[in-house]
Design an enzyme around this catalytic site. Structure first.
Site, PDB file in Angstrom:
ATOM      1  N   LYS B  91       0.842  -1.205   0.000  1.00  0.00           N
ATOM      2  CA  LYS B  91       0.000   0.000   0.000  1.00  0.00           C
ATOM      3  C   LYS B  91       0.877   1.255   0.000  1.00  0.00           C
ATOM      4  CE  LYS B  91      -2.476  -1.294   3.662  1.00  0.00           C
ATOM      5  NZ  LYS B  91      -2.224  -2.715   3.840  1.00  0.00           N
ATOM      6  N   CYS B 175     -12.298   1.674  16.714  1.00  0.00           N
ATOM      7  CA  CYS B 175     -10.991   1.143  16.325  1.00  0.00           C
ATOM      8  C   CYS B 175     -10.082   0.896  17.532  1.00  0.00           C
ATOM      9  CB  CYS B 175     -10.375   2.144  15.351  1.00  0.00           C
ATOM     10  SG  CYS B 175      -8.720   1.826  14.842  1.00  0.00           S
ATOM     11  N   MET B 176      -9.904   1.893  18.383  1.00  0.00           N
ATOM     12  CA  MET B 176      -8.940   1.709  19.476  1.00  0.00           C
ATOM     13  C   MET B 176      -9.411   2.266  20.816  1.00  0.00           C
ATOM     14  SD  MET B 176      -7.426   5.136  19.022  1.00  0.00           S
ATOM     15  CE  MET B 176      -8.660   5.457  20.086  1.00  0.00           C
ATOM     16  N   MET B 351      -7.143  -4.842  16.420  1.00  0.00           N
ATOM     17  CA  MET B 351      -8.605  -4.906  16.444  1.00  0.00           C
ATOM     18  C   MET B 351      -9.164  -6.126  17.178  1.00  0.00           C
ATOM     19  SD  MET B 351      -9.550  -2.159  15.214  1.00  0.00           S
ATOM     20  CE  MET B 351      -8.029  -1.465  15.812  1.00  0.00           C
ATOM     21  N   GLY B 388      -4.676   1.576  13.702  1.00  0.00           N
ATOM     22  CA  GLY B 388      -4.911   1.340  12.283  1.00  0.00           C
ATOM     23  C   GLY B 388      -4.870   2.585  11.423  1.00  0.00           C
ATOM     24  N   GLN B 389      -4.882   3.757  12.047  1.00  0.00           N
ATOM     25  CA  GLN B 389      -4.942   5.002  11.276  1.00  0.00           C
ATOM     26  C   GLN B 389      -3.714   5.858  11.560  1.00  0.00           C
ATOM     27  OE1 GLN B 389      -9.153   6.603  10.841  1.00  0.00           O
ATOM     28  NE2 GLN B 389      -9.290   5.605  12.808  1.00  0.00           N
TER      29      GLN B 389
END
Lengths: 93, 806
Positions: B91, B175-176, B351, B388-389
């Site tokens: 990615k 998410c977190m 996650m 994740g971000q």
């Protein structure tokens, strides 16, 4: 399209030269300089299209003795195809 | 080929690019660190290189971005970046192409019947201001961990310091949030003590429901690369399904959903039973806690070691095997590893432990076994959550863009905290509302409930996220907005984004945004590393920065005399001066006359010192590939911190303390070791819905796929969604690869092709569907049950049934 990768060889992969010989048979792959005993080998892939780059990367991954193929550089312009911005595949429908 | 280039030029140019590419690979392969070679001798146009963190996950890889003719034309891993040492994942090396999908949004669009009409930015800003001015208390702002730090800070100040409205929350709630509550419950302060250096030092790496080989591949390759150099590193995967991570692990422990609760208790049970826990560490630095069922709270009730021991007694390896499905011998193996002080153990999770209706509990418990065994505070010994971000930590957790929080780890419900924030913002005392706003699930539930039935959120402005695809139980929390008879005619959805998405589909107003290197930015990654970049190219058409959009609306309200947009001295809330003269940054043509990011960052930086998360001046981040906070000045230099709470590394640990949890919730410098009982998932398979559905991500696509599905190489590699099913289950249902099935839960249904075993070889009785494909919205099926403390939903355990579609 041009990309460069680092190929990491497996711990007990056997003679490095045999692996390199197999890799050199892949079209568009140029192997760079590496020290004796090195397990990370620099390479450039020069292919006519993004598709061909992907295919070559997959073939590298499938070569005997290759543990990983990490891409470190990619030149995004693909001079043999329409630019990404104008490609019909630039967005899904 | 460029039109003004001769064939000879083209060949020469290609040779230069190849030389650069080879130089980059050679330097990475050899482990050398040097500046990226510039195509200095290239004829005609030269490529200009600059640094930026990757746009995608929370790893925080730095890339070198090559710009030519106003366009990003090349990307290289940044060898000067400690995080990725020159490597990029699939990615990452396509990140530049994410800018150039053909359907970029370039004009503001206002819904007009069944379609949209282009409007001016002036009309768009006035439309938003009208909605807010008419009912400020019914307005909500929904953002994400993709907000840069200045963007999130501006949104936070606009809402809490301007509108006295706490209805601001991010998708990071999905998410977190459980990682946050786990850290708070254990240490009294959020975010990991360790860092990625632990991956270079650990002897054992345990992944708890985590698939870094696909989700954080550069980090994972960093560990696996150690093995290829002959180092001994034991990798253990504890999961409900196999992943690419499993393939590299020596041990795969397949568990049932919520089995992690039993496993953590089983390890603690063995450490005490075998006398292998670290008595000195526990006596010196820890206390014990358990849930207070009568008065549930994040901080529970204190218990003694003996009470803790007694609570763990039932969790023998055999009992844990029954609860988790993991053989007793493997539980003993984990107990032996944690009981061995000579080993250095790092735990990673993401996650699997966070999207869990007992997410706070399992996060606390994994911290607990590290503390109980003393595997904490030295290189290689760390419990570390991954995000994740790109700025889930920097923006959401540190700026505090959550409905209960203020910047710097402060709470709206605390009077002293509100006073501090009002002081930094120079707004009148009492401006900040003391009542927490709506968390994500509640916000969207209220938006999708008619006003007449108490649905008191009337307008939501979404920036940098795609809730129409990523919220759980979409048929309850999002889709009603598009239904004719839902009674939601008065509701208004504003979406700022770069591409059309599942969210813009139902938007009333769509705003075209700039992304990544089309704007300045600062983000914070999973290891407390704050990273900065500059705008390198212009956004397309009329696309503009999200931060500008927020400030422009704020200024429109200011011109209308809305008090909240004024500070104590009557000045605009976002006033920026250059040489003592205000700059009209709300006018797009003047937005880049000054560095608005720097101004906002320096204001925000004051908050960072309140909980010892000190940030350096903006100019230090310009020079660095990120710095890990706390960053403190000594001898005229700014120094980052590798290991928090450890003497010699963390500048806030007092001399002679060795380990000091200086934000302890018990105010005695101790961390809390928690007991939580095993509890079944919120929904389990039954006769009607016999399969357990797990959802998640894939290597090729980032989250909802709105960017990566527009990158042809990635889209070709993973073109569409699928349902992974165990081969024996597939045989029972008479399914072959590619057959379509209808998947149904109690909340919705989906038709999707089957991939037998797929990548994950899901165990019998379970299926997996990735969520990247907006044409197959798996979140129509998922459950919206939430963790009681973090308010985070569980996307990993929904009961479903399937039937073949002819």
């Amino acid at each position: 399209m041009i990309a460069s990768v680092v190929v990491t060889l497996e711990e007990r992969a056997g003679p490095v030269q045999d692996i390199i010989d197999e890799i050199c048979n892949l079209a568009g792959v140029e192997v760079g300089d590496f020290a004796p005993g090195a397990h990370r080998i620099p390479m450039v892939i020069d292919s006519p299209s993004a598709n061909a780059i992907e295919e070559t990367t997959r073939r590298l991954q499938d070569c005997h003795g290759v543990a990983f193929v990490d891409v470190v550089f990619v030149h995004l312009e693909d001079e043999s195809e329409p630019s990404i911005a104008n490609s019909p595949e630039g967005a899904h429908e | 080929m460029n039109g003004d280039m001769t064939p000879a030029d083209a060949i020469q140019r290609r040779q230069f690019i190849k030389a650069t590419a080879m130089a980059a690979a050679t330097a990475v392969a050899g482990g050398t660190v040097s500046p990226l070679p510039i195509l200095a001798d290239e004829p005609k146009k030269r490529i200009e290189w600059d640094k930026a963190p990757c746009r995608f996950c929370g790893t925080g890889c730095h890339v070198q971005v090559g710009v030519q003719g106003g366009k990003v034309v090349a990307v290289a891993g940044d060898r000067n970046a400690e995080v990725n040492k020159g490597l990029l994942c699939v990615k990452g090396y396509h990140v530049g192409s994410a800018l150039y999908g053909k359907d970029r949004l370039t004009k503001p669009l206002l819904r007009d019947g069944d379609g949209y009409r282009e409007i001016s930015w002036d009309e768009a800003i006035k439309t938003i201001a009208d909605r807010i001015e008419a009912a400020p208390e019914r307005f909500a702002f929904y953002g994400s961990g993709q907000w840069t730090i200045p963007e999130g800070y501006a949104a936070q100040k606009f809402m809490k310091g301007g509108l006295s409205n706490n209805h601001i929350d991010p998708n990071a709630r999905l998410c977190m949030a459980s990682a946050v509550t786990g850290f708070l419950a254990t240490y009294g302060v959020d975010e990991p003590a360790g860092c990625y250096d632990d991956l270079d030092a650990c002897d054992v790496l345990i992944m708890w429901g985590n698939n870094p080989a696909e989700m954080h591949p550069v980090l994972f390759s960093r560990v696996v690369d150690r093995r290829s150099r002959g180092e001994k590193v034991t990798l253990i995967d504890i999961s409900t399904r196999r992943t690419r991570t499993t393939e590299a692990c020596q041990h795969y422990l397949e568990m049932k959903g919520h089995g992690d609760l039993a496993i953590a208790n089983g390890i603690a049970h063995l450490l005490i039973k075998n006398g292998t826990y670290d008595r000195r560490f526990v006596d010196s630095f820890c206390s014990f806690k358990a849930p207070d069922d009568e008065n549930p709270s994040l901080h529970g009730k204190a218990i003694s070691f003996e009470e803790y021991k007694k609570q763990l007694e039932p969790y023998t390896p055999e009992r844990v095997e029954e609860l988790s499905g993991v053989p007793a011998d493997q539980i003993r193996m984990l107990g032996d590893l944690f009981g061995n002080p000579a080993l250095k153990i790092t735990s990673l999770w993401c996650m699997g432990m966070n999207q869990h209706t007992r997410g706070t509990a399992i996060n606390s418990m994994v911290h607990g076994i590290h503390l109980l065994s003393g595997h904490f505070g030295t290189p290689g010994n760390a419990p570390t959550s991954l995000t994740g971000q790109p700025s889930a930590c920097g923006t959401v957790r540190e700026v505090g863009t959550l409905s209960h929080a203020l910047p710097g780890g402060r709470d709206v419900s605390d009077e002293k905290h509100r006073q501090q924030a009002e002081g930094f913002w120079n707004v009148p005392a009492g401006r900040i509302n003391p009542t927490p706003g709506y968390h994500t699930v509640k916000m969207w539930e209220s938006f999708c409930t008619p006003t007449s039935q108490g649905g008191n959120i009337g307008t939501i402005w979404v920036q940098v996220t795609n809730p129409g695809q990523t919220l759980p139980n979409l048929n309850k929390l999002f889709n009603p907005k598009g239904e004719d008879k839902a009674g939601l005619e008065d509701k208004f959805l504003i979406v700022s984004d770069v591409y059309p998405t599942a969210t813009t589909r139902l938007a009333d107003l769509i705003l075209p945004s700039a992304m990544w290197v089309e704007k300045n930015g600062v983000v914070g990654n999973s290891e407390r590393r704050t990273q900065q970049w500059f705008k390198l190219v212009d956004p397309p058409g009329d696309a503009r920065d999200d931060c500008w959009q927020t400030i422009a609306v704020a200024h429109e309200l200011f011109t209308r005399g809305v008090d909240g947009m004024k500070d104590r001295d009557g000045r605009f809330l976002f006033e920026v001066k250059d040489h003592d003269k205000p700059v009209p940054i709300w006018e797009w043509e003047h937005y880049y006359d000054v560095n608005v990011d720097e101004h906002l960052f320096e204001e925000y930086r004051q908050f960072s010192r309140l909980k010892h998360k000190d940030l350096a001046p903006y100019s230090e981040y310009v020079k660095a590939r990120g710095l890990r906070w706390p960053v403190v000045e000594r001898d005229g230099q700014w120094h980052e911190t590798h290991f928090r709470f450890s003497e010699g590394s963390d500048p806030y640990v007092e001399a002679g303390k060795e380990i000091q949890f200086y934000h302890s919730s018990t105010h005695d410098d101790r961390a809390q070791i928690w007991f939580h009982p095993w509890i079944a998932p919120a929904e389990v398979p039954d006769d009607e819905y016999p399969l357990m559905l797990c959802t998640g991500r894939v290597l090729e696509h980032w989250h909802s796929g709105s960017m990566t599905r527009r990158i042809p190489e990635l889209s070709r590699a993973m073109p569409g969604g699928y349902l992974e099913i165990n081969a024996d289950d597939a045989a029972d249902y008479g399914l072959r690869n590619g057959d379509k099935v209808k998947v149904e839960s109690r909340r919705g249904s989906l038709v999707i092709p089957v991939w037998i075993d797929g990548r994950g070889q899901p165990p019998r009785g379970s299926v997996f569907v990735p969520f990247f494909d907006e044409t197959m919205l798996v979140n129509d099926l998922t459950l919206d049950a939430i963790d009681p403390f973090s308010k985070q939903p569980d996307y990993k355990k929904s009961a479903v049934r399937i039937s073949k579609v002819s």
